[in-house]
Design a protein around this motif. Structure first.
Motif, PDB file in Angstrom:
ATOM      1  N   PHE A 190       0.802  -1.222   0.000  1.00 53.20           N
ATOM      2  CA  PHE A 190       0.000   0.000   0.000  1.00 53.20           C
ATOM      3  C   PHE A 190       0.837   1.276   0.000  1.00 53.20           C
ATOM      4  O   PHE A 190       0.290   2.359  -0.160  1.00 53.20           O
ATOM      5  CB  PHE A 190      -0.987  -0.007   1.166  1.00 53.20           C
ATOM      6  N   ARG A 191       2.160   1.164   0.157  1.00 49.10           N
ATOM      7  CA  ARG A 191       2.996   2.366   0.086  1.00 49.10           C
ATOM      8  C   ARG A 191       2.886   3.034  -1.282  1.00 49.10           C
ATOM      9  O   ARG A 191       3.086   4.237  -1.402  1.00 49.10           O
ATOM     10  CB  ARG A 191       4.460   2.025   0.362  1.00 49.10           C
ATOM     11  N   ASN A 192       2.572   2.277  -2.328  1.00 49.88           N
ATOM     12  CA  ASN A 192       2.442   2.821  -3.682  1.00 49.88           C
ATOM     13  C   ASN A 192       0.994   2.910  -4.153  1.00 49.88           C
ATOM     14  O   ASN A 192       0.735   3.163  -5.316  1.00 49.88           O
ATOM     15  CB  ASN A 192       3.257   1.987  -4.673  1.00 49.88           C
ATOM     16  N   ALA A 193       0.045   2.693  -3.233  1.00 49.35           N
ATOM     17  CA  ALA A 193      -1.374   2.741  -3.606  1.00 49.35           C
ATOM     18  C   ALA A 193      -1.803   4.173  -3.899  1.00 49.35           C
ATOM     19  O   ALA A 193      -1.398   5.110  -3.213  1.00 49.35           O
ATOM     20  CB  ALA A 193      -2.229   2.163  -2.478  1.00 49.35           C
ATOM     21  N   CYS A 194      -2.601   4.330  -4.960  1.00 49.76           N
ATOM     22  CA  CYS A 194      -3.036   5.685  -5.311  1.00 49.76           C
ATOM     23  C   CYS A 194      -4.424   5.739  -5.938  1.00 49.76           C
ATOM     24  O   CYS A 194      -5.004   6.819  -6.007  1.00 49.76           O
ATOM     25  CB  CYS A 194      -2.026   6.363  -6.233  1.00 49.76           C
ATOM     26  N   VAL A 195      -4.978   4.635  -6.397  1.00 49.64           N
ATOM     27  CA  VAL A 195      -6.299   4.654  -7.018  1.00 49.64           C
ATOM     28  C   VAL A 195      -7.131   3.474  -6.533  1.00 49.64           C
ATOM     29  O   VAL A 195      -6.604   2.472  -6.068  1.00 49.64           O
ATOM     30  CB  VAL A 195      -6.234   4.609  -8.574  1.00 49.64           C
ATOM     31  N   VAL A 196      -8.451   3.652  -6.685  1.00 49.33           N
ATOM     32  CA  VAL A 196      -9.399   2.565  -6.466  1.00 49.33           C
ATOM     33  C   VAL A 196     -10.262   2.480  -7.714  1.00 49.33           C
ATOM     34  O   VAL A 196     -10.827   3.490  -8.152  1.00 49.33           O
ATOM     35  CB  VAL A 196     -10.284   2.819  -5.226  1.00 49.33           C
ATOM     36  N   MET A 197     -10.335   1.281  -8.304  1.00 53.37           N
ATOM     37  CA  MET A 197     -11.197   1.080  -9.477  1.00 53.37           C
ATOM     38  C   MET A 197     -12.646   1.038  -9.004  1.00 53.37           C
ATOM     39  O   MET A 197     -12.977   0.299  -8.075  1.00 53.37           O
ATOM     40  CB  MET A 197     -10.849  -0.215 -10.205  1.00 53.37           C
ATOM     41  N   THR A 198     -13.485   1.847  -9.646  1.00 51.16           N
ATOM     42  CA  THR A 198     -14.892   1.897  -9.260  1.00 51.16           C
ATOM     43  C   THR A 198     -15.817   1.298 -10.309  1.00 51.16           C
ATOM     44  O   THR A 198     -16.992   1.054 -10.033  1.00 51.16           O
ATOM     45  CB  THR A 198     -15.322   3.344  -8.982  1.00 51.16           C
ATOM     46  N   GLU A 199     -15.283   1.060 -11.515  1.00 51.04           N
ATOM     47  CA  GLU A 199     -16.103   0.484 -12.595  1.00 51.04           C
ATOM     48  C   GLU A 199     -15.174   0.046 -13.710  1.00 51.04           C
ATOM     49  O   GLU A 199     -14.083   0.600 -13.881  1.00 51.04           O
ATOM     50  CB  GLU A 199     -17.084   1.538 -13.120  1.00 51.04           C
ATOM     51  N   MET A 200     -15.604  -0.971 -14.444  1.00 52.55           N
ATOM     52  CA  MET A 200     -14.869  -1.428 -15.620  1.00 52.55           C
ATOM     53  C   MET A 200     -15.880  -1.987 -16.609  1.00 52.55           C
ATOM     54  O   MET A 200     -16.842  -2.643 -16.218  1.00 52.55           O
ATOM     55  CB  MET A 200     -13.847  -2.502 -15.232  1.00 52.55           C
ATOM     56  N   HIS A 201     -15.661  -1.698 -17.883  1.00 53.81           N
ATOM     57  CA  HIS A 201     -16.533  -2.254 -18.918  1.00 53.81           C
ATOM     58  C   HIS A 201     -15.730  -2.447 -20.200  1.00 53.81           C
ATOM     59  O   HIS A 201     -14.628  -1.918 -20.345  1.00 53.81           O
ATOM     60  CB  HIS A 201     -17.749  -1.362 -19.165  1.00 53.81           C
ATOM     61  N   MET A 202     -16.306  -3.207 -21.107  1.00 53.16           N
ATOM     62  CA  MET A 202     -15.690  -3.429 -22.414  1.00 53.16           C
ATOM     63  C   MET A 202     -16.550  -2.724 -23.446  1.00 53.16           C
ATOM     64  O   MET A 202     -17.759  -2.944 -23.509  1.00 53.16           O
ATOM     65  CB  MET A 202     -15.594  -4.927 -22.719  1.00 53.16           C
ATOM     66  N   ASN A 203     -15.916  -1.870 -24.260  1.00 51.32           N
ATOM     67  CA  ASN A 203     -16.697  -1.193 -25.299  1.00 51.32           C
ATOM     68  C   ASN A 203     -16.790  -2.090 -26.535  1.00 51.32           C
ATOM     69  O   ASN A 203     -16.232  -3.194 -26.562  1.00 51.32           O
ATOM     70  CB  ASN A 203     -16.134   0.208 -25.613  1.00 51.32           C
ATOM     71  N   GLY A 204     -17.475  -1.630 -27.560  1.00 55.23           N
ATOM     72  CA  GLY A 204     -17.713  -2.425 -28.764  1.00 55.23           C
ATOM     73  C   GLY A 204     -16.460  -2.814 -29.516  1.00 55.23           C
ATOM     74  O   GLY A 204     -16.451  -3.803 -30.245  1.00 55.23           O
ATOM     75  N   ASP A 205     -15.388  -2.049 -29.350  1.00 52.04           N
ATOM     76  CA  ASP A 205     -14.119  -2.368 -30.012  1.00 52.04           C
ATOM     77  C   ASP A 205     -13.275  -3.350 -29.217  1.00 52.04           C
ATOM     78  O   ASP A 205     -12.166  -3.691 -29.630  1.00 52.04           O
ATOM     79  CB  ASP A 205     -13.296  -1.087 -30.226  1.00 52.04           C
ATOM     80  N   GLY A 206     -13.769  -3.771 -28.053  1.00 52.89           N
ATOM     81  CA  GLY A 206     -13.016  -4.695 -27.210  1.00 52.89           C
ATOM     82  C   GLY A 206     -12.060  -4.010 -26.253  1.00 52.89           C
ATOM     83  O   GLY A 206     -11.324  -4.679 -25.528  1.00 52.89           O
ATOM     84  N   GLU A 207     -12.068  -2.667 -26.215  1.00 52.43           N
ATOM     85  CA  GLU A 207     -11.226  -1.961 -25.251  1.00 52.43           C
ATOM     86  C   GLU A 207     -11.828  -2.097 -23.859  1.00 52.43           C
ATOM     87  O   GLU A 207     -13.034  -1.971 -23.680  1.00 52.43           O
ATOM     88  CB  GLU A 207     -11.121  -0.475 -25.597  1.00 52.43           C
ATOM     89  N   ILE A 208     -10.971  -2.353 -22.890  1.00 52.66           N
ATOM     90  CA  ILE A 208     -11.396  -2.439 -21.505  1.00 52.66           C
ATOM     91  C   ILE A 208     -11.157  -1.072 -20.882  1.00 52.66           C
ATOM     92  O   ILE A 208     -10.030  -0.585 -20.826  1.00 52.66           O
ATOM     93  CB  ILE A 208     -10.608  -3.525 -20.742  1.00 52.66           C
ATOM     94  N   ILE A 209     -12.237  -0.447 -20.429  1.00 55.71           N
ATOM     95  CA  ILE A 209     -12.198   0.907 -19.891  1.00 55.71           C
ATOM     96  C   ILE A 209     -12.494   0.846 -18.401  1.00 55.71           C
ATOM     97  O   ILE A 209     -13.463   0.221 -17.976  1.00 55.71           O
ATOM     98  CB  ILE A 209     -13.244   1.810 -20.591  1.00 55.71           C
ATOM     99  N   GLY A 210     -11.652   1.506 -17.610  1.00 54.90           N
ATOM    100  CA  GLY A 210     -11.855   1.539 -16.170  1.00 54.90           C
ATOM    101  C   GLY A 210     -12.097   2.954 -15.685  1.00 54.90           C
ATOM    102  O   GLY A 210     -11.623   3.922 -16.276  1.00 54.90           O
TER     103      GLY A 210
END
Length: 134
Positions: free
Chosen positions: A66-86
């Motif tokens: 956790f010394r390098n922790a800086c973000v928390v993922m709150t959502e993730m989805h895959m768009n129509g092109d197959g990109e994974i967006i967080g």
């Protein structure tokens, strides 16, 4: 419970591509992300804000330094092109403040996912054994 006083900002970005070989030589299929994002474990982890991200790219997918922790993922989805967006909350940690200063200065950070699973000789990650870590 989320405390907005410790969230420095929110950002959305591409984490990886489904149906592509990643920089670690592993093939992460769209099926893998479909299985992941429909699982109860994933939904519970998002709800409880378990997917903590770190500055840098930890070698161990189970990293909890956790010394390098800086973000928390709150959502993730895959768009129509197959990109994974967080979607991520930038957290008021020492490293989070450093990241915010760089973002405020116009620096664009890359995002990648962490996980582990059985990998076939051709580099394909088995969707049924993939354990998403963040």
């Amino acid at each position: 419970m989320k405390n907005d006083n410790v969230v420095l900002g929110q950002f959305i970005g591409k984490c990886c591509d489904g149906d592509a070989v990643n920089n670690n030589g592993m093939y992460l299929s769209r099926e893998l992300f479909d299985v992941l994002m429909s699982s109860e474990d994933y939904k519970r982890a998002i709800e409880n804000r378990y997917y903590i991200g770190f500055l840098g790219h930890p070698e161990d997918p189970n990293c909890m330094d956790f010394r390098n922790a800086c973000v928390v993922m709150t959502e993730m989805h895959m768009n129509g092109d197959g990109e994974i967006i967080g979607t991520f909350d930038l957290i008021d940690t020492p490293v989070g403040r450093v990241v915010k200063a760089f973002i405020d200065a116009g620096v664009h950070f890359g995002i990648s996912i962490r996980g582990a699973g059985d990998v076939a000789p051709d580099g394909t990650v088995d969707p049924d054994t993939f354990m998403f870590r963040g």
